[in-house]
Design an enzyme around this catalytic site. Sequence first.
Site, PDB file in Angstrom:
ATOM      1  N   HIS A   1       2.429  -7.377  -2.915  1.00  0.00           N
ATOM      2  CA  HIS A   1       3.001  -6.859  -4.084  1.00  0.00           C
ATOM      3  C   HIS A   1       4.684  -6.724  -3.955  1.00  0.00           C
ATOM      4  O   HIS A   1       5.225  -6.805  -4.988  1.00  0.00           O
ATOM      5  CB  HIS A   1       2.494  -5.374  -4.301  1.00  0.00           C
ATOM      6  CG  HIS A   1       0.947  -5.450  -4.680  1.00  0.00           C
ATOM      7  ND1 HIS A   1       0.608  -6.223  -5.788  1.00  0.00           N
ATOM      8  CD2 HIS A   1      -0.122  -4.754  -4.211  1.00  0.00           C
ATOM      9  CE1 HIS A   1      -0.646  -5.996  -5.975  1.00  0.00           C
ATOM     10  NE2 HIS A   1      -1.295  -5.110  -5.187  1.00  0.00           N
TER      11      HIS A   1
ATOM     12  N   HIS B   1      -1.187  -6.418   2.464  1.00  0.00           N
ATOM     13  CA  HIS B   1      -1.394  -6.218   1.093  1.00  0.00           C
ATOM     14  C   HIS B   1      -0.326  -5.613   0.169  1.00  0.00           C
ATOM     15  O   HIS B   1       0.134  -6.333  -0.678  1.00  0.00           O
ATOM     16  CB  HIS B   1      -2.761  -5.360   0.773  1.00  0.00           C
ATOM     17  CG  HIS B   1      -3.191  -5.479  -0.666  1.00  0.00           C
ATOM     18  ND1 HIS B   1      -4.099  -6.234  -1.128  1.00  0.00           N
ATOM     19  CD2 HIS B   1      -2.820  -4.722  -1.789  1.00  0.00           C
ATOM     20  CE1 HIS B   1      -4.527  -6.087  -2.422  1.00  0.00           C
ATOM     21  NE2 HIS B   1      -3.331  -4.979  -2.790  1.00  0.00           N
ATOM     22  N   GLU B   2       0.121  -4.592   0.483  1.00  0.00           N
ATOM     23  CA  GLU B   2       1.046  -3.746  -0.354  1.00  0.00           C
ATOM     24  C   GLU B   2       2.507  -4.639  -0.114  1.00  0.00           C
ATOM     25  O   GLU B   2       3.241  -4.583  -1.120  1.00  0.00           O
ATOM     26  CB  GLU B   2       1.105  -2.528  -0.063  1.00  0.00           C
ATOM     27  CG  GLU B   2       0.070  -1.522  -0.077  1.00  0.00           C
ATOM     28  CD  GLU B   2      -0.528  -1.609  -1.728  1.00  0.00           C
ATOM     29  OE1 GLU B   2       0.319  -2.049  -2.492  1.00  0.00           O
ATOM     30  OE2 GLU B   2      -1.806  -1.666  -1.721  1.00  0.00           O
TER      31      GLU B   2
ATOM     32  N   HIS C   1       6.267  -9.608  -4.551  1.00  0.00           N
ATOM     33  CA  HIS C   1       6.222  -9.947  -5.943  1.00  0.00           C
ATOM     34  C   HIS C   1       7.224  -9.421  -6.781  1.00  0.00           C
ATOM     35  O   HIS C   1       8.035  -9.871  -7.686  1.00  0.00           O
ATOM     36  CB  HIS C   1       4.908  -9.509  -6.644  1.00  0.00           C
ATOM     37  CG  HIS C   1       4.400 -10.251  -7.570  1.00  0.00           C
ATOM     38  ND1 HIS C   1       3.392 -10.091  -8.404  1.00  0.00           N
ATOM     39  CD2 HIS C   1       4.901 -11.585  -8.318  1.00  0.00           C
ATOM     40  CE1 HIS C   1       3.147 -10.870  -9.502  1.00  0.00           C
ATOM     41  NE2 HIS C   1       4.063 -11.612  -9.479  1.00  0.00           N
TER      42      HIS C   1
HETATM   43 ZN   LIG Z   1      -3.180  -4.558  -4.822  1.00  0.00          ZN
END
Ligand SMILES: [Zn+2]
Length: 684
Positions: free
Chosen positions: A479, A475-476, A482
């Site tokens: 990010h 998940h991280e 991104h």
């Molecule tokens: Zn998040």
Amino acid sequence: MSASQNIDLARHPLTHWAGPLGLPEFDKIEDSNFGPVFDAALAAHAAEVEAIAANPEQATVANTLEALELAGQPLDRVSSIFWCRAGAHTNDAIQAMEREISPKMARHFSAISMNDKLFARINDLYLRRDALGLDPETLRVLEKTWKGFVRSGARLDPEGKKRLATINEELASLGARFGQNVLADEKEWVLFLDEGDLAGLPEFVRGAMAQAAETRGQKGKYAVTLSRSIYEPFTTFSERRDLREKAFKAFAGRGETGGETDNAGVVRETLSLRAEKARLLGYGSYAALKLDDTMAKTPKAVMELLEPVWNKAREKAAADEADLQRLAASAGSNDKLAAWDWRFYQEKLRAEKYAFDEAELKPYLQLEKIIDACFDVATRLFGITFKEVSGIPAWHPDARVFEVFNADGSKRGLFLADYFARQSKRSGAWMSALQSGYKLGEGSTPVIYNIMNFAKPKAGEPALLSLDEAKTLFHEFGHALHGMLTDVTWPSVAGTSVSRDFVELPSQLYEHWLTVPAVLEKHALHYKTGKPMPKELLDKMLAAKTFGAGFATVEFTSSALVDMAYHARPDAPAEPAAFEAETLEKLGMPEAIVMRHRTPHFLHVFSGEGYSAGYYSYMWSEVLDADAFAAFEETGDAFNAEMAEKLRKHIYAAGGSADPEELYKAFRGKMPSPEAMMEKRGLV
Ligand SMILES: [Zn+2]
């Protein structure tokens, strides 16, 4: 006079990064430097902004918008190091500084958005925007900047500005009071039990309750408290229906006790001020104001998402309720299933249908191999590669530094990661940037980091993760991608600078690749035998995850619907409690389930403005990630090259450079629909 006058921002290690790979020289930073450097950097930024505002020439993109975006680099630099330290490696001095810096920053940025001369120049550009021949990204940055000023009240007359400032202050103090009232009720209520009252409770719940009793001066007893980490397992496992009822009623009644901590007045006043704020700024409702710069854009779009989900969730919950009622009857209970019975019987059903020990997965999830998996998936999807560089000092010896390269071998940026828990780190997991990537001016390459809180293994032993922890890592890292893949011109739309209901798409989407069979076969290897994780084990685990989705979705969606009902009307309800009841009645809320967050303790919505008219966005993001991964599944290849390139270009690289709806449609060819999410949750 002030120490800040002696700071040379062009040479100071906090603002001039001269370390290896362009990183700050962390080993030269002293905590006592932050205060004076912040003061100097704030003053320098204020002077830059003042010069832009006072420019006698007519406003141009270069002398106003661009100058504004590039101003304040020393402030950005000292801030990014400071907030990194405040989260990942803090101490008393940093914490004291945090309390000093936050209000200073708020005042600084509020003064900029209230600068009339500056707004006049932005407004001049904005009014001429169609004649300026701007490219789409620049036009969007101009519009966003203008809107930011307008939403802060730049267009109001002096009286309106004064009123807005008063409303904002009052809302801030109401929000703080709301949170304190809930906290007070949670602290106040406690139920001390004896050994004989603990039927059904597993060891971990008894341990937590014993601990809670001890800290309240009742060593040897067991305390039920209203902290979710005790309340939820207690009502899930306790065989004592009378005690479950007591705990449930106290939990559901937080903020509604009729005494000094009752939140009814706070909620009424908050809603009324929010409606007034929206009117003052020219919006039809507070929700319209809040949603204006999101992907959803309007309350109507939110309702169109939530309603089909609500209907499916209610159907599923009704079917589950019948099962649970039968289970209760066979256990000898003739009572109608109540809200304090649901978790209890649901757990019995789960144990019966999906008996599963999560600890079986752990030996297959080695931290080092899961990090490799994160990198490997990024290479297969986007062509980027990672190389660890050792011996470079960062904020803590545990922080690791990786160089990131494009497919052609050119440099893309840096990725730093700090995986293990320690006392100086706050809990949780997050991504942030020491430096963002953009092309404006001299340009800047991204320096992105991830912070985790995994338990550090003993020397010589591998760190093993639970499946949830491995998901958090993905998940991280989503990010972080991104931030790292960003390919925009303007700093203010770089990387994760996107709306609240769009920012979790890159992260939640990336989680899907963890459980792709090809990824597990290669990276989920037993730390002793080296054998891959058996597929049946994983399937069992995944099936167990969707169990109870009807209940969870009804709990969540009813909260989101009530949040929206409060804020999508032009005025405020006179009696919020009655309005909550009416709204639920109209929705057909099942009797045996309550909202996950009832109004008097709905902290997301009333303890601040962050998630007000925004609770829906958790589900919105889930719709996006499920629908986006379905795009790959539809091709039959989780690494489909054509989809991956679209994903890179329109989502991970695009930041906030275009409207999120347009970006999503460019990737997917259509707007997302909630079907894939409902399937993932097990509702269809
Ligand atoms: Zn998040």
